[in-house]
Motif scaffolding. Sequence first.
Motif, PDB file in Angstrom:
ATOM      1  N   ASP A  44       0.861  -1.176   0.000  1.00  0.00           N
ATOM      2  CA  ASP A  44       0.000   0.000   0.000  1.00  0.00           C
ATOM      3  C   ASP A  44       0.901   1.231   0.000  1.00  0.00           C
ATOM      4  N   TYR A  45       0.967   1.920  -1.130  1.00  0.00           N
ATOM      5  CA  TYR A  45       1.920   3.021  -1.262  1.00  0.00           C
ATOM      6  C   TYR A  45       1.437   4.329  -0.636  1.00  0.00           C
ATOM      7  N   SER A  46       0.288   4.295   0.003  1.00  0.00           N
ATOM      8  CA  SER A  46      -0.116   5.446   0.820  1.00  0.00           C
ATOM      9  C   SER A  46       0.530   5.393   2.201  1.00  0.00           C
ATOM     10  N   ILE A  47       1.222   4.289   2.498  1.00  0.00           N
ATOM     11  CA  ILE A  47       1.880   4.079   3.791  1.00  0.00           C
ATOM     12  C   ILE A  47       3.384   4.304   3.636  1.00  0.00           C
ATOM     13  N   GLU A  48       3.968   5.060   4.536  1.00  0.00           N
ATOM     14  CA  GLU A  48       5.395   5.393   4.435  1.00  0.00           C
ATOM     15  C   GLU A  48       6.285   4.161   4.410  1.00  0.00           C
ATOM     16  N   SER A  49       5.919   3.118   5.129  1.00  0.00           N
ATOM     17  CA  SER A  49       6.762   1.931   5.216  1.00  0.00           C
ATOM     18  C   SER A  49       6.870   1.174   3.900  1.00  0.00           C
ATOM     19  N   SER A  50       6.055   1.531   2.911  1.00  0.00           N
ATOM     20  CA  SER A  50       6.132   0.895   1.598  1.00  0.00           C
ATOM     21  C   SER A  50       7.184   1.542   0.699  1.00  0.00           C
ATOM     22  N   TRP A  51       7.874   2.536   1.253  1.00  0.00           N
ATOM     23  CA  TRP A  51       8.879   3.265   0.480  1.00  0.00           C
ATOM     24  C   TRP A  51      10.255   3.110   1.124  1.00  0.00           C
ATOM     25  N   ALA A  52      11.247   2.796   0.302  1.00  0.00           N
ATOM     26  CA  ALA A  52      12.627   2.734   0.784  1.00  0.00           C
ATOM     27  C   ALA A  52      13.177   4.122   1.051  1.00  0.00           C
ATOM     28  N   SER A  53      12.681   5.102   0.310  1.00  0.00           N
ATOM     29  CA  SER A  53      13.113   6.479   0.518  1.00  0.00           C
ATOM     30  C   SER A  53      11.953   7.425   0.262  1.00  0.00           C
ATOM     31  N   LEU A  54      11.789   8.360   1.164  1.00  0.00           N
ATOM     32  CA  LEU A  54      10.828   9.464   1.041  1.00  0.00           C
ATOM     33  C   LEU A  54      11.461  10.714   1.637  1.00  0.00           C
ATOM     34  N   PRO A  55      11.073  11.880   1.176  1.00  0.00           N
ATOM     35  CA  PRO A  55      11.631  13.103   1.757  1.00  0.00           C
ATOM     36  C   PRO A  55      11.348  13.263   3.244  1.00  0.00           C
ATOM     37  N   ALA A  70       6.307  -7.534 -10.678  1.00  0.00           N
ATOM     38  CA  ALA A  70       7.117  -6.468 -10.085  1.00  0.00           C
ATOM     39  C   ALA A  70       6.726  -5.118 -10.672  1.00  0.00           C
ATOM     40  N   TYR A  71       6.545  -5.069 -11.976  1.00  0.00           N
ATOM     41  CA  TYR A  71       6.175  -3.815 -12.623  1.00  0.00           C
ATOM     42  C   TYR A  71       4.805  -3.326 -12.166  1.00  0.00           C
ATOM     43  N   SER A  72       3.882  -4.237 -11.904  1.00  0.00           N
ATOM     44  CA  SER A  72       2.549  -3.817 -11.458  1.00  0.00           C
ATOM     45  C   SER A  72       2.644  -3.036 -10.148  1.00  0.00           C
ATOM     46  N   ASP A  73       3.563  -3.432  -9.277  1.00  0.00           N
ATOM     47  CA  ASP A  73       3.787  -2.671  -8.052  1.00  0.00           C
ATOM     48  C   ASP A  73       4.305  -1.273  -8.369  1.00  0.00           C
ATOM     49  N   LEU A  74       5.265  -1.203  -9.266  1.00  0.00           N
ATOM     50  CA  LEU A  74       5.874   0.086  -9.579  1.00  0.00           C
ATOM     51  C   LEU A  74       4.908   1.020 -10.291  1.00  0.00           C
ATOM     52  N   SER A  75       4.045   0.471 -11.127  1.00  0.00           N
ATOM     53  CA  SER A  75       3.046   1.323 -11.769  1.00  0.00           C
ATOM     54  C   SER A  75       2.098   1.899 -10.724  1.00  0.00           C
ATOM     55  N   ASN A  76       1.732   1.087  -9.738  1.00  0.00           N
ATOM     56  CA  ASN A  76       0.894   1.596  -8.650  1.00  0.00           C
ATOM     57  C   ASN A  76       1.628   2.663  -7.847  1.00  0.00           C
ATOM     58  N   ALA A  77       2.901   2.401  -7.553  1.00  0.00           N
ATOM     59  CA  ALA A  77       3.690   3.365  -6.789  1.00  0.00           C
ATOM     60  C   ALA A  77       3.845   4.679  -7.548  1.00  0.00           C
ATOM     61  N   PHE A  78       4.054   4.579  -8.851  1.00  0.00           N
ATOM     62  CA  PHE A  78       4.226   5.798  -9.647  1.00  0.00           C
ATOM     63  C   PHE A  78       2.931   6.609  -9.681  1.00  0.00           C
ATOM     64  N   GLU A  79       1.805   5.942  -9.760  1.00  0.00           N
ATOM     65  CA  GLU A  79       0.530   6.655  -9.725  1.00  0.00           C
ATOM     66  C   GLU A  79       0.358   7.390  -8.396  1.00  0.00           C
ATOM     67  N   VAL A  80       0.712   6.741  -7.283  1.00  0.00           N
ATOM     68  CA  VAL A  80       0.633   7.401  -5.973  1.00  0.00           C
ATOM     69  C   VAL A  80       1.618   8.571  -5.918  1.00  0.00           C
ATOM     70  N   PHE A  81       2.816   8.367  -6.437  1.00  0.00           N
ATOM     71  CA  PHE A  81       3.816   9.435  -6.488  1.00  0.00           C
ATOM     72  C   PHE A  81       3.267  10.661  -7.224  1.00  0.00           C
ATOM     73  N   MET A  82       2.674  10.446  -8.387  1.00  0.00           N
ATOM     74  CA  MET A  82       2.177  11.564  -9.184  1.00  0.00           C
ATOM     75  C   MET A  82       0.966  12.236  -8.539  1.00  0.00           C
ATOM     76  N   ARG A 128      -0.161  11.984  -5.211  1.00  0.00           N
ATOM     77  CA  ARG A 128      -0.090  12.351  -3.802  1.00  0.00           C
ATOM     78  C   ARG A 128       1.118  13.208  -3.452  1.00  0.00           C
ATOM     79  N   TYR A 129       2.234  12.985  -4.142  1.00  0.00           N
ATOM     80  CA  TYR A 129       3.485  13.595  -3.723  1.00  0.00           C
ATOM     81  C   TYR A 129       4.023  14.661  -4.674  1.00  0.00           C
ATOM     82  N   ASN A 130       3.922  14.459  -5.960  1.00  0.00           N
ATOM     83  CA  ASN A 130       4.669  15.284  -6.909  1.00  0.00           C
ATOM     84  C   ASN A 130       4.187  16.727  -6.991  1.00  0.00           C
ATOM     85  N   SER A 131       2.922  16.953  -6.849  1.00  0.00           N
ATOM     86  CA  SER A 131       2.362  18.315  -6.825  1.00  0.00           C
ATOM     87  C   SER A 131       2.766  19.138  -8.044  1.00  0.00           C
TER      88      SER A 131
END
Length: 360
Positions: free
Chosen positions: A24-35, A133-145, A147-150
């Motif tokens: 779940d990429y809305s959770i910080e623990s799903s990321w190896a690095s976040l600001p 593996a890619y399906s995870d990254l596509s989900n993560a990229f969607e959350v990045f764009m 929720r985070y990228n602004s």
Amino acid sequence: ILYYYFMGRPDHTFDPKDAALQLDYSIESSWASLPVKEDAADLIPTGEAGVDQLNSEVDVFFVHPTGYLKGHHWTDPLEKDSATKENIKWMMANQASAFNGCCSIYAPYYRQATYFSFFDAEANNGCNALDLAYSDLSNAFEVFMERYNSDKPFLIAGHSQGALHGQRLINEYVSQSDAKKNFIAAYLIGYILPTKYFDQLYPDLSISNSSNDQKTIISWCTGIEGFRRNRAKSLFWTPDGWTLEPMEQALVCQNPLSWNSNQDWIIDPKNISIRLKSDKLSLADYYATKNTYSKLTIEAIPDLTFEARVSKNFMVETRGPLIQKIERFANDGDLHNFDMSLFWGAIRDNVKLRAKAYVS
């Protein structure tokens, strides 16, 4: 055969039902690095300064390479105490850290395909694992764009398996899409990108040929002078499906000491090569199974230089005192594990230059 003996291989065919639960990429623990986190991607050698990642002008979405080296699953089971978790930590330290000079770093964990997937070319197990593996990254990229990228300018970067997935992300989410307007460039390092597929994958992007061009793709693989891969093949994704491609053919390849594809030998005295230091683990222990929770640092390698050029077989070949020092760690001359750490400072400076050119 030695790889199978020492590292193990999945003893069953791929089944997505056997995979760990999706993150779940809305959770910080799903990321190896976040600001907002203190993590290994924040590390810098003495004398360097990192940007305030909570207030930077540019983001990078970074996809780490294969850290799941030993195991009997097709995809990473995402075990907290595994050596895989520690492998990802040191990848953040000696690769993703190159971007912390001007970028906020977003690097997701994902159910990465096992290293053996790349040796399973005769069956579909490896391709299926890479798709998951890619399906995870596509989900993560969607959350990045979302929720985070602004709506900030952004880069995409990755190494090895991470570069392979980055190629696909750019095809599906950046090229010919609204996201392209804020896309600066991609650093897709350590995986082949045949030029014959470039226009199909990225009809509105370009192969980079200068230090500050925009909406471009940058790539290279590194070896010692004379290194060849003339018998090797590699899995490669296209919109038409997976294919097995020769590793020696016309490839996207730039020299990160000059940022073009000229075949002249180049030395950059300003480049910083780095090495990773640890208080516990042996960084050459590919057979480790447990996370040692070691403390990592990175440091510049002093007084050892090297030069590089784009070879006739579309690789970056290297020579010089530093290369002689590390060649015992190279597999028959392949410097894949050093694709980024050798050029850490050059990457760092170039990211700043491209970002500044875009923002201005």
